[in-house]
Design an enzyme around this catalytic site. Structure first.
Site, PDB file in Angstrom:
ATOM      1  N   PRO A 174      80.488  26.809  65.085  1.00 55.04           N
ATOM      2  CA  PRO A 174      81.827  27.585  64.044  1.00 55.04           C
ATOM      3  C   PRO A 174      81.394  28.325  62.845  1.00 55.04           C
ATOM      4  O   PRO A 174      79.949  28.554  62.286  1.00 55.04           O
ATOM      5  CB  PRO A 174      82.710  26.452  63.647  1.00 55.04           C
ATOM      6  CG  PRO A 174      81.827  25.536  63.815  1.00 55.04           C
ATOM      7  CD  PRO A 174      80.436  25.772  64.363  1.00 55.04           C
ATOM      8  N   GLY A 229      84.200  37.764  65.981  1.00 50.39           N
ATOM      9  CA  GLY A 229      82.855  38.657  65.101  1.00 50.39           C
ATOM     10  C   GLY A 229      83.301  40.096  64.993  1.00 50.39           C
ATOM     11  O   GLY A 229      83.863  40.251  65.868  1.00 50.39           O
ATOM     12  N   GLU A 251      85.107  39.306  71.842  1.00 47.64           N
ATOM     13  CA  GLU A 251      86.288  39.648  71.214  1.00 47.64           C
ATOM     14  C   GLU A 251      86.064  39.456  69.649  1.00 47.64           C
ATOM     15  O   GLU A 251      85.775  39.057  69.057  1.00 47.64           O
ATOM     16  CB  GLU A 251      87.093  38.089  70.886  1.00 47.64           C
ATOM     17  CG  GLU A 251      88.479  38.522  70.670  1.00 47.64           C
ATOM     18  CD  GLU A 251      89.289  38.104  69.092  1.00 47.64           C
ATOM     19  OE1 GLU A 251      89.842  40.089  68.607  1.00 47.64           O
ATOM     20  OE2 GLU A 251      89.690  37.527  68.838  1.00 47.64           O
ATOM     21  N   CYS A 285      91.755  39.918  63.018  1.00 42.27           N
ATOM     22  CA  CYS A 285      90.857  41.132  63.734  1.00 42.27           C
ATOM     23  C   CYS A 285      92.383  42.130  64.389  1.00 42.27           C
ATOM     24  O   CYS A 285      92.342  43.290  64.875  1.00 42.27           O
ATOM     25  CB  CYS A 285      90.952  40.529  65.603  1.00 42.27           C
ATOM     26  SG  CYS A 285      90.826  39.342  66.090  1.00 42.27           S
TER      27      CYS A 285
END
Length: 510
Positions: A174, A229, A251, A285
């Site tokens: 993480p 990220g 992603e 995002c």
């Protein structure tokens, strides 16, 4: 009380070579967790441990693995408020949003617990007698999952839950600035009954993670990489995986467009744009990047939208606010750079920059947190940097168009392809936009944000490599199809050669 957390590999605490202080961005003087950071050796060792554990986990019947997923969902639900409060404290996400994020884990578990009984293959007819053909889904092996911290628990669950139910083991890295939230989630997963080594958590910086991943790929202990990220880092991971003939699940970022047609319900569009652009302080995002507004309604929409932004509540994320602080100091520093992209031809309404006693937002003075004014930049041009590049933070650009074809061209111009939105009452316009836009996700009369657990999530272009998370589609990321033929004829039957030939009379005419 400050938490002290370290990596856990095979159920045991792993050594640390450094420390990271995860602070509360709403109150920078408060340290939420002291995080022990591991090195590349630890990451690579975790992958080896996962490889050993995966063999036994894959032998557990899939319906039983599904029951473990069900237990994870129940545990998360029972701890939802505590986990949401921790998310709010560690990354400054408003509590209502944090609670919704935790709910996303439960929804994901609810969907995938049944996949333990639905990992279907097919029975396929053979072209020859006394022969049967089958297909099976097999786990890929070990998944290395690297996630961002803006959704510290929901997005990781999109990787972890389907990977586990399909029989894989995981090494999860993480973000450091959301380590406490991630560790709490890790504990809930483990307490559901996962065997030691099936889920491992490693805290490390980017350099050590990349080196450890490269080593693991070379050793053959990782068969799938999942990464959420930036597009920049995603390219590097894609290149690394490509050298090992692997296709990662990427992603990445977005420059998500919202088109406002002349027939749009402007009140509804303003509400959607406000949440899309400034919810989570614009740090999703899927956050709105550019409003593409028809010239006939631009003036009216811009006035309504600016007023809504000026009236929106920014402040303590534990209260009823649209947005709290930025996630971490590094994001604040980067956002300060985005503000320098504003040019003389742009029109900006209201104050910009950090909220302080000298630059307050109404009566709110920032109170020692990373709070920033939401910014609307009008008169943006297609060649402006602020139009072309992702701006992770509370800033939204506005431009205009005259035809739907022009709007679609503007929507696609930055080269991202994650999420998009159109406000219209014309079904033809909605479907023409859907067909033309490059985004992997399209909303009609809704915001650019808001994923559901049973739909595919993911982007194209700079936003990803076409892989998808969530729903049944993510199963293809964590399983490999295996074909099997079983010939019980007692003789060798050769495909395409020993096939019965029935001859038609092709010269026949009526």
């Amino acid at each position: 009380m400050t938490r002290h957390i370290v990596s856990v590999v095979g159920g045991k605490d792993a050594p640390s070579t450094g420390t990271y202080a995860s602070t509360n961005p709403a109150q920078l003087s408060e340290t939420v967790a002291q995080v022990g950071l591991a090195d590349a050796d630890t990451f690579a060792a975790a992958c080896r441990t996962a490889k050993e554990a995966q063999r036994e986990w894959a032998r557990v019947p899939a319906p039983v693995r599904g029951r473990v997923i069900a237990s994870i969902g129940r545990l998360v639900e029972a701890n939802a408020e505590a986990l949401a409060r921790l998310v709010t404290k560690e990354i400054g996400k408003p509590y209502a949003e944090a609670l919704g994020e935790v709910r996303e884990i439960v929804d994901t578990c609810d969907f995938f617990l049944g996949e333990g009984r639905r990992l279907y293959g097919q029975t396929v007819p053979s072209e020859m007698p006394d022969k049967n053909l089958f297909t099976f889904r097999n786990p890929v092996g070990v998944a290395a999952v690297i996630t961002a911290g803006n959704f510290p628990v929901a997005v990781p669950s999109w990787y972890l839950v389907p990977a586990l139910v399909t029989g894989n083991a995981i090494v999860w890295k993480p973000a450091e600035y959301s380590a406490a939230s991630a560790f709490a989630m890790y504990q809930l997963f483990v307490k559901a009954g996962l065997p030691e080594g099936v889920l491992n958590i490693v805290f490390a910086d980017g350099k050590e993670t990349f080196e450890g991943l490269e080593r693991a790929l070379t050793e053959g202990t990782v068969q799938k990489v999942g990464f959420t990220g930036s597009s920049e880092v995603g390219r590097k991971i894609g290149e690394l995986c490509g050298r090992h003939l692997q296709s990662p699940c990427l992603e990445l970022g977005g420059k998500n467009p919202m088109v406002i047609m002349p027939d749009a319900d402007l009140d509804l569009a303003v509400e959607g744009a406000l949440f899309s652009g400034f919810g989570t302080a614009g740090q999703r995002c899927t956050s709105l990047g550019t409003l593409i507004v028809h010239k006939d309604v631009h003036e009216e929409f811009a006035e309504r939208f600016s007023r809504a932004v000026q009236n929106a509540k920014i402040g303590d994320p534990a209260k009823d606010v649209l947005a709290g602080p930025l996630l971490d100091q590094k994001f604040a520093d980067r956002y300060e750079e985005f503000l320098t992209w504003i040019q003389p031809h742009h029109e900006v309404s209201g104050p910009t920059g950090r909220i302080t006693a000298d630059n307050p937002r109404h009566e709110f003075d920032g109170a020692h947190g990373l709070y920033y004014h939401p910014v609307v930049v009008d008169n943006v041009r297609p060649d402006d940097r602020i139009f072309l590049e992702e701006t992770f933070g509370p800033i939204v650009g506005v431009t205009t168009f005259t035809t739907l074809d022009e709007a679609i061209e503007l929507a696609n111009r930055p080269g991202y392809g994650l999420s998009s939105s159109i406000y219209t009452t014309d079904p033809q316009a909605a479907f023409r936009f859907r067909e033309g836009v490059s985004a992997g996700m399209v909303s009609v009369n809704n915001s650019t944000s808001g994923a559901e657990a049973h739909l595919p999530f993911g982007g194209n272009g700079k936003s990803g490599n076409g892989s998808r998370q969530s729903g049944i589609w993510v199963l293809d990321q964590f399983t490999r199809w295996q074909a099997m033929n079983w010939d019980h004829s007692g003789r060798l039957q050769k495909a395409q050669m020993d096939v019965a030939d029935i001859t038609p009379d092709l010269e026949f005419r009526i």
